[in-house]
Design a protein around this motif. Sequence first.
Motif, short mmCIF file in Angstrom:
data_model
loop_
_atom_site.label_atom_id
_atom_site.label_comp_id
_atom_site.label_asym_id
_atom_site.label_seq_id
_atom_site.Cartn_x
_atom_site.Cartn_y
_atom_site.Cartn_z
N LEU B 10 0.82 -1.21 0.00
CA LEU B 10 0.00 0.00 0.00
C LEU B 10 0.85 1.26 0.00
O LEU B 10 0.57 2.23 -0.71
CB LEU B 10 -0.93 -0.02 1.20
CG LEU B 10 -1.95 1.11 1.22
CD1 LEU B 10 -3.35 0.56 1.12
CD2 LEU B 10 -1.83 1.95 2.46
N GLU B 11 1.95 1.22 0.75
CA GLU B 11 2.79 2.42 0.83
C GLU B 11 3.57 2.66 -0.47
O GLU B 11 4.16 3.71 -0.65
CB GLU B 11 3.73 2.37 2.05
CG GLU B 11 4.53 1.10 2.20
CD GLU B 11 3.81 0.00 3.01
OE1 GLU B 11 2.56 0.00 3.01
OE2 GLU B 11 4.49 -0.83 3.62
N ASP B 12 3.56 1.66 -1.38
CA ASP B 12 4.19 1.86 -2.68
C ASP B 12 3.21 2.38 -3.72
O ASP B 12 3.58 2.70 -4.84
CB ASP B 12 4.76 0.53 -3.21
CG ASP B 12 5.69 -0.13 -2.21
OD1 ASP B 12 6.40 0.62 -1.51
OD2 ASP B 12 5.69 -1.37 -2.12
N VAL B 13 1.92 2.38 -3.37
CA VAL B 13 0.91 2.87 -4.32
C VAL B 13 0.68 4.34 -4.02
O VAL B 13 0.13 4.68 -2.97
CB VAL B 13 -0.42 2.07 -4.16
CG1 VAL B 13 -1.48 2.60 -5.11
CG2 VAL B 13 -0.18 0.58 -4.39
N PRO B 14 1.13 5.22 -4.92
CA PRO B 14 1.06 6.66 -4.59
C PRO B 14 -0.35 7.13 -4.27
O PRO B 14 -0.52 8.05 -3.46
CB PRO B 14 1.58 7.34 -5.87
CG PRO B 14 2.35 6.29 -6.59
CD PRO B 14 1.71 4.98 -6.23
N PHE B 15 -1.36 6.50 -4.88
CA PHE B 15 -2.73 6.95 -4.60
C PHE B 15 -3.02 6.90 -3.10
O PHE B 15 -3.65 7.79 -2.55
CB PHE B 15 -3.75 6.09 -5.36
CG PHE B 15 -5.19 6.52 -5.11
CD1 PHE B 15 -5.73 7.57 -5.82
CD2 PHE B 15 -5.96 5.91 -4.14
CE1 PHE B 15 -7.04 7.99 -5.58
CE2 PHE B 15 -7.26 6.32 -3.88
CZ PHE B 15 -7.80 7.36 -4.61
N PHE B 16 -2.56 5.84 -2.45
CA PHE B 16 -2.81 5.71 -1.02
C PHE B 16 -1.70 6.32 -0.17
O PHE B 16 -1.95 6.86 0.90
CB PHE B 16 -2.96 4.23 -0.65
CG PHE B 16 -4.20 3.60 -1.23
CD1 PHE B 16 -5.46 3.98 -0.80
CD2 PHE B 16 -4.11 2.62 -2.20
CE1 PHE B 16 -6.61 3.41 -1.33
CE2 PHE B 16 -5.26 2.04 -2.74
CZ PHE B 16 -6.50 2.44 -2.31
N ALA B 17 -0.47 6.20 -0.64
CA ALA B 17 0.68 6.55 0.20
C ALA B 17 0.68 8.01 0.66
O ALA B 17 1.11 8.32 1.77
CB ALA B 17 1.97 6.25 -0.55
N HIS B 18 0.18 8.91 -0.18
CA HIS B 18 0.24 10.33 0.17
C HIS B 18 -1.00 10.82 0.89
O HIS B 18 -1.13 12.00 1.18
CB HIS B 18 0.46 11.17 -1.09
CG HIS B 18 1.76 10.88 -1.77
ND1 HIS B 18 2.97 11.10 -1.16
CD2 HIS B 18 2.03 10.35 -2.98
CE1 HIS B 18 3.94 10.73 -1.99
NE2 HIS B 18 3.40 10.27 -3.09
N GLN B 19 -1.94 9.93 1.14
CA GLN B 19 -3.16 10.37 1.80
C GLN B 19 -3.03 10.29 3.32
O GLN B 19 -2.26 9.50 3.85
CB GLN B 19 -4.36 9.52 1.35
CG GLN B 19 -4.64 9.67 -0.13
CD GLN B 19 -6.07 9.32 -0.50
OE1 GLN B 19 -7.00 9.67 0.21
NE2 GLN B 19 -6.23 8.65 -1.62
#
Lengths: 128, 501
Positions: B10-19
């Motif tokens: 999840l932390e590698d998926v920018p969509f979720f990581a920056h939220q």
Amino acid sequence: MTAPLTVEGLRQLKARLRAEGKAREEAIRARVTVHMGTCGIAAGAREVLEAVEACVREEAATDVWVTTSGCAGLCSREPMMTVERRGSPGAMYAGLDAKKAREVFASHALGGKIAEAHLLCIGSERTD
Amino acid sequence: MILASPLPRLEDVPFFAHQRLVVMRHRGRIDPERIDDYIALDGYEALPKALLEMTPEKIIGEVKTSLLRGRGGAGFPTGVKWELCRKAPGERKLLICNADEGDPGEFMDRSVLEADPHAVLEGMVIAGHAIGAGEGILYVRDEYPLALRRMQVAIDQAEAYGLLGSDILGSGHSFRIRVIRGGGAFVCGEETALIASVEGRAGRPSPRPPFPAQRGVWGFPTTINNVETLACIPAILLRGGAWYASMGTETSKGTKVFSLVGKVKNTGLVEVPMGTSLRRIVFDIGGGIPDGKRFKAVQSGGPSGGCIPEGLLDLPVDYEALTKAGAIMGSGGLIVMDETSCMVDVARYFLGFLMEESCGKCTPCREGILRMHEILTDFTEGRGTEAQLALLEELAPVVKDASLCALGGTASNPVLSTLRYFRDEYKAHILDRRCPAGVCRSLITYVIDEGRCTGCMVCRRACPAEAISGGKRKPHRIDPERCVKCGACRESCNFDAVRVA
């Protein structure tokens, strides 16, 4: 109708629900959450849920807990589903339909093997 | 041997990581139709604290410390709003939760109602206690059937547990919630129009003062809060106002939910700390523009917001920065546009929406938007003149300044912001009778590049006007007399041979 909760009653209810939730997590093989906001349902989440429920019946997988939630946020990749197995981080699957949901169910929820073809990512969101 | 690539986390998926989730803290984690799921997390934990351990003044103080500003659009400090209502004379007071999300392309309130209804209810009971209201109204637009159903289920469950009703948790505070279905009028985002609608009158604004905090629904002091604002409240009381205020920029604290839509790879709901740059939201979280196209602008704040160009993508989003750039925060809509969007046409489109949604009560808004729309239509249809451009520039600030409510007060934003950043496109339409983006039908012609055309007949079959001639494996041609400029040939061509001139 139950009696209105007191502060103490609410505290006890919370403690009981947490204990029950923990006991349930220990007892089950997997928890499957189908994300059903309007966006998910419009993209076919109901078919996904029906497929998962059918799998549970067919396999008599009473130790798989099927539940629903609201939107998971990434509307363009709906329908989405999360599979959590005891002792390992959950996995989020995206772009599902009934057939793909069956594949994910068989592979991950029942077999413990991540269904890579439909995987979006592993892990759950930060809420700190 | 080929090594299997590691699975994405999840932390590698920018969509979720920056939220960073505050409003949407329970997303995907609870069944919205089970109050027990909410309670098993941190649900209804702030409520006993607020009702039994804190005075209304202390709650207001905590919300003031958080510097939370209303998420419905205007950004008025929530704690101050509550204090005004608390201090207003009168025995009976009301709280309204505005869930009448009216901006096209926005769905953050709907999502919160559908995913975490009890967070909204808990926020409402706390707000009611703070302002001294025993009754709440949940005003939900009727176009949200699922949200309506889940909220009703949640209300019934909370009542069954005694978390709504009389003497909640033995605190002596009573609070009841009634659901009112709204007819989906954009102007009801204006508080006085919403109040009129709750009272059963046509949703039209009235001059302020008196402000709703002094004289609202049926003349009683009323506080109106947006869904997102209220959903923040339990988290703020649990973790403290200072925690909330530790996120964000100097003037805008906490997090904000954005509906990210349009020409962007990942569309959905994005919650980020205030001050996050538009570039991060559009390119990291949103994944950038699909199909290798170029970014052109992002419309912030719904139909009455403004277009922000590429040069300002590093702008940190907060209320003041967006206003300074000619846009608004609004309730958090972000519509991404690429090079295939014509900015004159975009302005015309939004003005068309506002023209239809204007309630017609005041002249500057009713007539002004109509005239601006007429001028923009002339531009897009090839009749524009420089005199009209001057008139448009004169008219836009007048509508902004002279309108009764925020609908007219912000209606010029799409015009002013596109004029400010995309003046070249206006000039091309007026002086050269040309639409650079190839959108405005009156100003374009479709031609086939004979060098690229393979004569595959696909466009010929796609053309509804039978305007394309040419046989198999022979270059095709478009008859400009018959062409209706629908673009079907361009869309169907696999060889990029159809050009817009």
